[in-house]
Design an enzyme around this catalytic site. Sequence first.
Site, PDB file in Angstrom:
ATOM      1  N   THR A  54      23.489   0.829  55.144  1.00  0.00           N
ATOM      2  CA  THR A  54      24.756   0.611  54.280  1.00  0.00           C
ATOM      3  C   THR A  54      24.916   1.307  52.974  1.00  0.00           C
ATOM      4  O   THR A  54      25.797   2.148  52.620  1.00  0.00           O
ATOM      5  CB  THR A  54      25.061  -0.585  54.157  1.00  0.00           C
ATOM      6  OG1 THR A  54      24.946  -1.681  55.293  1.00  0.00           O
ATOM      7  CG2 THR A  54      26.349  -1.160  53.337  1.00  0.00           C
TER       8      THR A  54
ATOM      9  N   VAL B  28      27.021   4.730  51.584  1.00  0.00           N
ATOM     10  CA  VAL B  28      27.554   4.893  50.454  1.00  0.00           C
ATOM     11  C   VAL B  28      27.077   6.286  49.629  1.00  0.00           C
ATOM     12  O   VAL B  28      28.109   6.897  49.048  1.00  0.00           O
ATOM     13  CB  VAL B  28      27.188   3.632  49.265  1.00  0.00           C
ATOM     14  CG1 VAL B  28      27.915   3.705  48.021  1.00  0.00           C
ATOM     15  CG2 VAL B  28      27.902   2.391  49.915  1.00  0.00           C
ATOM     16  N   ASN B  29      25.956   6.391  49.978  1.00  0.00           N
ATOM     17  CA  ASN B  29      25.304   7.507  49.249  1.00  0.00           C
ATOM     18  C   ASN B  29      25.965   8.998  50.054  1.00  0.00           C
ATOM     19  O   ASN B  29      26.654   9.890  49.439  1.00  0.00           O
ATOM     20  CB  ASN B  29      23.799   7.767  49.599  1.00  0.00           C
ATOM     21  CG  ASN B  29      22.838   6.829  49.154  1.00  0.00           C
ATOM     22  OD1 ASN B  29      23.529   6.076  47.776  1.00  0.00           O
ATOM     23  ND2 ASN B  29      21.659   6.678  49.279  1.00  0.00           N
TER      24      ASN B  29
ATOM     25  N   ASN C 229      22.710   3.953  52.596  1.00  0.00           N
ATOM     26  CA  ASN C 229      22.970   5.572  52.863  1.00  0.00           C
ATOM     27  C   ASN C 229      24.441   5.720  53.101  1.00  0.00           C
ATOM     28  O   ASN C 229      24.736   7.040  52.739  1.00  0.00           O
ATOM     29  CB  ASN C 229      22.060   5.653  53.920  1.00  0.00           C
ATOM     30  CG  ASN C 229      20.541   6.202  53.520  1.00  0.00           C
ATOM     31  OD1 ASN C 229      20.525   6.561  52.363  1.00  0.00           O
ATOM     32  ND2 ASN C 229      19.541   6.260  54.497  1.00  0.00           N
TER      33      ASN C 229
ATOM     34  N   CYS D 147       0.809   3.602   2.961  1.00  0.00           N
ATOM     35  CA  CYS D 147       1.357   2.970   4.046  1.00  0.00           C
ATOM     36  C   CYS D 147       2.831   3.365   4.134  1.00  0.00           C
ATOM     37  O   CYS D 147       3.405   3.550   5.149  1.00  0.00           O
ATOM     38  CB  CYS D 147       1.216   1.628   4.274  1.00  0.00           C
ATOM     39  SG  CYS D 147      -0.445   0.983   4.245  1.00  0.00           S
TER      40      CYS D 147
ATOM     41  N   TRP E 150      19.793  -1.101  54.107  1.00  0.00           N
ATOM     42  CA  TRP E 150      19.413   0.455  53.852  1.00  0.00           C
ATOM     43  C   TRP E 150      20.435   1.409  54.211  1.00  0.00           C
ATOM     44  O   TRP E 150      20.695   2.409  53.654  1.00  0.00           O
ATOM     45  CB  TRP E 150      18.087   0.659  54.532  1.00  0.00           C
ATOM     46  CG  TRP E 150      17.791   2.186  54.841  1.00  0.00           C
ATOM     47  CD1 TRP E 150      17.084   3.012  53.933  1.00  0.00           C
ATOM     48  CD2 TRP E 150      17.700   2.678  56.243  1.00  0.00           C
ATOM     49  NE1 TRP E 150      16.985   4.354  54.689  1.00  0.00           N
ATOM     50  CE2 TRP E 150      17.333   4.051  55.867  1.00  0.00           C
ATOM     51  CE3 TRP E 150      18.190   2.236  57.335  1.00  0.00           C
ATOM     52  CZ2 TRP E 150      17.379   5.133  57.163  1.00  0.00           C
ATOM     53  CZ3 TRP E 150      17.960   3.128  58.450  1.00  0.00           C
ATOM     54  CH2 TRP E 150      17.781   4.521  58.219  1.00  0.00           C
TER      55      TRP E 150
ATOM     56  N   CYS F  84       0.763  -1.210   0.133  1.00  0.00           N
ATOM     57  CA  CYS F  84      -0.125  -0.012   0.067  1.00  0.00           C
ATOM     58  C   CYS F  84       0.831   1.196  -0.055  1.00  0.00           C
ATOM     59  O   CYS F  84       1.530   1.607   0.952  1.00  0.00           O
ATOM     60  CB  CYS F  84      -0.830  -0.177   1.142  1.00  0.00           C
ATOM     61  SG  CYS F  84      -1.392   1.492   2.037  1.00  0.00           S
TER      62      CYS F  84
HETATM   63  P1  FAD Z   1      21.769   4.280  43.783  1.00  0.00           P
HETATM   64  O1  FAD Z   1      22.584   4.683  44.770  1.00  0.00           O
HETATM   65  O2  FAD Z   1      22.302   3.069  42.692  1.00  0.00           O
HETATM   66  O3  FAD Z   1      20.187   3.660  44.251  1.00  0.00           O
HETATM   67  C1  FAD Z   1      19.445   3.108  43.372  1.00  0.00           C
HETATM   68  C2  FAD Z   1      18.012   3.577  43.916  1.00  0.00           C
HETATM   69  O4  FAD Z   1      17.945   2.911  45.343  1.00  0.00           O
HETATM   70  C3  FAD Z   1      17.782   4.784  44.202  1.00  0.00           C
HETATM   71  O5  FAD Z   1      17.172   5.638  42.716  1.00  0.00           O
HETATM   72  C4  FAD Z   1      16.631   5.046  45.338  1.00  0.00           C
HETATM   73  O6  FAD Z   1      15.376   4.958  44.791  1.00  0.00           O
HETATM   74  C5  FAD Z   1      17.086   3.945  45.984  1.00  0.00           C
HETATM   75  N1  FAD Z   1      17.859   4.288  47.192  1.00  0.00           N
HETATM   76  C6  FAD Z   1      18.898   5.234  47.301  1.00  0.00           C
HETATM   77  N2  FAD Z   1      19.403   4.956  48.591  1.00  0.00           N
HETATM   78  C7  FAD Z   1      18.943   4.061  49.375  1.00  0.00           C
HETATM   79  C8  FAD Z   1      18.821   3.579  50.449  1.00  0.00           C
HETATM   80  N3  FAD Z   1      19.640   4.035  51.578  1.00  0.00           N
HETATM   81  N4  FAD Z   1      17.965   2.470  50.698  1.00  0.00           N
HETATM   82  C9  FAD Z   1      17.126   1.905  50.215  1.00  0.00           C
HETATM   83  N5  FAD Z   1      16.881   2.642  48.834  1.00  0.00           N
HETATM   84  C10 FAD Z   1      17.716   3.495  48.397  1.00  0.00           C
HETATM   85  N6  FAD Z   1      29.961   3.913  43.737  1.00  0.00           N
HETATM   86  C11 FAD Z   1      31.170   4.617  43.853  1.00  0.00           C
HETATM   87  O7  FAD Z   1      31.442   5.585  43.332  1.00  0.00           O
HETATM   88  N7  FAD Z   1      31.967   4.125  44.993  1.00  0.00           N
HETATM   89  C12 FAD Z   1      31.670   3.126  45.712  1.00  0.00           C
HETATM   90  O8  FAD Z   1      32.306   2.817  46.615  1.00  0.00           O
HETATM   91  C13 FAD Z   1      30.530   2.303  45.569  1.00  0.00           C
HETATM   92  N8  FAD Z   1      30.087   1.323  46.302  1.00  0.00           N
HETATM   93  C14 FAD Z   1      28.864   0.506  45.748  1.00  0.00           C
HETATM   94  C15 FAD Z   1      28.755  -0.705  46.296  1.00  0.00           C
HETATM   95  C16 FAD Z   1      27.622  -1.505  46.206  1.00  0.00           C
HETATM   96  C17 FAD Z   1      27.277  -2.811  46.815  1.00  0.00           C
HETATM   97  C18 FAD Z   1      26.885  -1.059  45.109  1.00  0.00           C
HETATM   98  C19 FAD Z   1      26.097  -1.768  44.515  1.00  0.00           C
HETATM   99  C20 FAD Z   1      27.207   0.033  44.200  1.00  0.00           C
HETATM  100  C21 FAD Z   1      28.067   1.175  44.682  1.00  0.00           C
HETATM  101  N9  FAD Z   1      28.508   2.086  44.113  1.00  0.00           N
HETATM  102  C22 FAD Z   1      29.606   2.838  44.352  1.00  0.00           C
HETATM  103  C23 FAD Z   1      27.619   2.686  42.956  1.00  0.00           C
HETATM  104  C24 FAD Z   1      26.705   3.584  43.601  1.00  0.00           C
HETATM  105  O9  FAD Z   1      26.260   3.260  44.855  1.00  0.00           O
HETATM  106  C25 FAD Z   1      25.504   3.940  42.805  1.00  0.00           C
HETATM  107  O10 FAD Z   1      24.944   2.539  42.615  1.00  0.00           O
HETATM  108  C26 FAD Z   1      25.681   4.526  41.471  1.00  0.00           C
HETATM  109  O11 FAD Z   1      26.367   5.810  41.772  1.00  0.00           O
HETATM  110  C27 FAD Z   1      24.223   4.968  40.811  1.00  0.00           C
HETATM  111  O12 FAD Z   1      23.546   5.938  41.573  1.00  0.00           O
HETATM  112  P2  FAD Z   1      21.947   6.004  41.791  1.00  0.00           P
HETATM  113  O13 FAD Z   1      21.874   7.476  41.440  1.00  0.00           O
HETATM  114  O14 FAD Z   1      21.097   5.236  40.567  1.00  0.00           O
HETATM  115  O15 FAD Z   1      21.376   5.653  42.879  1.00  0.00           O
END
Ligand code: FAD
Length: 499
Positions: free
Chosen positions: A366, A370-371, A368, A70, A364, A67
């Site tokens: 742990t 990292v965050n 935090n 299309c 949770w 067609c």
């Molecule tokens: P992420 O931190 O990946 O979180 C994903 C989602 O989880 C968020 O969008 C939110 O919805 C939710 N969330 C956030 N905080 C919490 C919480 N406290 N409890 C529950 N839910 C939550 N990167 C480095 O640069 N250095 C490091 O040493 C490092 N260590 C890491 C160790 C592990 C085991 C993992 C899995 C990842 C590590 N990373 C590290 C990567 C980093 O933590 C993030 O995953 C990456 O930077 C992406 O971040 P994001 O913004 O997607 O959120």
Amino acid sequence: MSLVHLLLFAGLVIAASSSSSPGSRLILREIADQKDKAVELNTTNFDSVLKDTPAKYAVVEFFAHWCPACRNYKPHYEKVARLFNGPDAIHPGIVLMTRVDCAMKTNTKLCDKFSVSHYPMLFWGPPTKFVSGSWEPKKDKSDILVIDDGRTADRLLNWINKQIGSSYGLDDQKFENEHALSNITDYNQISQAVYDVEEATAEAFDIILAHKAIKSSETSASFIRFIQLLAAHHLSRRCRKGAAEILVNYDDLCPSGNCSYEKSGGNDTLGNFPICGKDVPRGYYMFCRGSKNDTRGFSCGLWVLMHSLSVRIEDGESHFAFTAICDFVNNFFMCDECRLHFNDMCLRVKTPFKKARDFVLWVWSTHNKVNERLMKDEASLGTADPKFPKIIWPPKELCPLCYLSSNQKSIEWDHNHVYMFLKNNYGPKLNSLYKEKSVSGGKEETVSATEDLTVATNALVVPIGAALAIAIASCAFGALACYWRTQQKNRKYYFHLST
Ligand code: FAD
């Protein structure tokens, strides 16, 4: 391990096996790799693709390749499809754009079911309504609508915008999108993360294969523990099934810890056991999609996987789950800084967890920690994802009750509320989008992973504990796998005797 538990486990494996989705995601991924963005459907894949898509809505264009109108319409349709389909979609997970060629004889019945009267003819509706669905012009009420004003890309997008109350534009650019208030709005999008949890699981497994990372009895044991945890508590049935299959076949795949990893090396290789089925990974993330190409993705998916596992375990499994996750990160997360820091935090836990709640809160806090560290690093290095800066989580906007008090320096948490919030966020809320077909008594019905999870949890709570105890005494890789392998070998043996 009692017979009841073994039977329950067998039930899980069988139930899990019944949920295969024949190649539909693979099709989505392959099509996504091609130049055309609209997904080509036909009689064979129509139902499975529409059943499996994470998108909330679907557009189906019925056309005929002969067609001319299309052919001229195709660039218009593609302009809209590029917004919604494929790894580079600008607004992923919302609308799946598809087409069916009615000039193909094999599709005649399908086109007849939708009373296709002219080409191109466009339909709109929730994907599941198309599955085994039909459309008749005279029927008053239908969830499937004919798109009556989609002759150009502009008009089609306007029509879609009206339906879903959006304001998408044809010129929208990648990542200039709805994530503006990301860390807060992502709470409402957590249901999409179910696909990312599958994606991260499969990616983690692929990394292990690529690095041939099971190198010693220690890494082998760590791998098995993590796979046991996934077989019992992964929120996706297909990942549970894949994990259970790896466990069952482990001593053939990795005799004396020497795994064969090739993907084309016969049946007895780890590479031939895709952990979440052959359609995952799909090659892109949704909830964990960064606003830059090199941010978020896998590591975000891994965190969500860890949180989702933590809220699914029972008290008696909490320390096993803790060890499985710590060892997994330590042995298989190929980011040195990440695993060293994480291992440090694992080593600080001196008393075994007795309560699942404590383990949920440990993951949770742990995360935090990292965050908190990354907040500083990313601020000084300018490496943060601008749309997803690290925050201490959950922010007050998401869970006011989680906060007893807070100031610039510290937060006093209400741990009960935090626990309830995590249980809901990574439990039912994360599962809410995830529907799978299960076959019960020969009848197909849609079940949510939450319902299905109850079965999994009940079925495997004890086997994991029992598996550990018996594993230490008898099998290197756990009682479940051992039992199943023994059964299989006996079956093979008896088969040889009787032939
Ligand atoms: P992420 O931190 O990946 O979180 C994903 C989602 O989880 C968020 O969008 C939110 O919805 C939710 N969330 C956030 N905080 C919490 C919480 N406290 N409890 C529950 N839910 C939550 N990167 C480095 O640069 N250095 C490091 O040493 C490092 N260590 C890491 C160790 C592990 C085991 C993992 C899995 C990842 C590590 N990373 C590290 C990567 C980093 O933590 C993030 O995953 C990456 O930077 C992406 O971040 P994001 O913004 O997607 O959120």
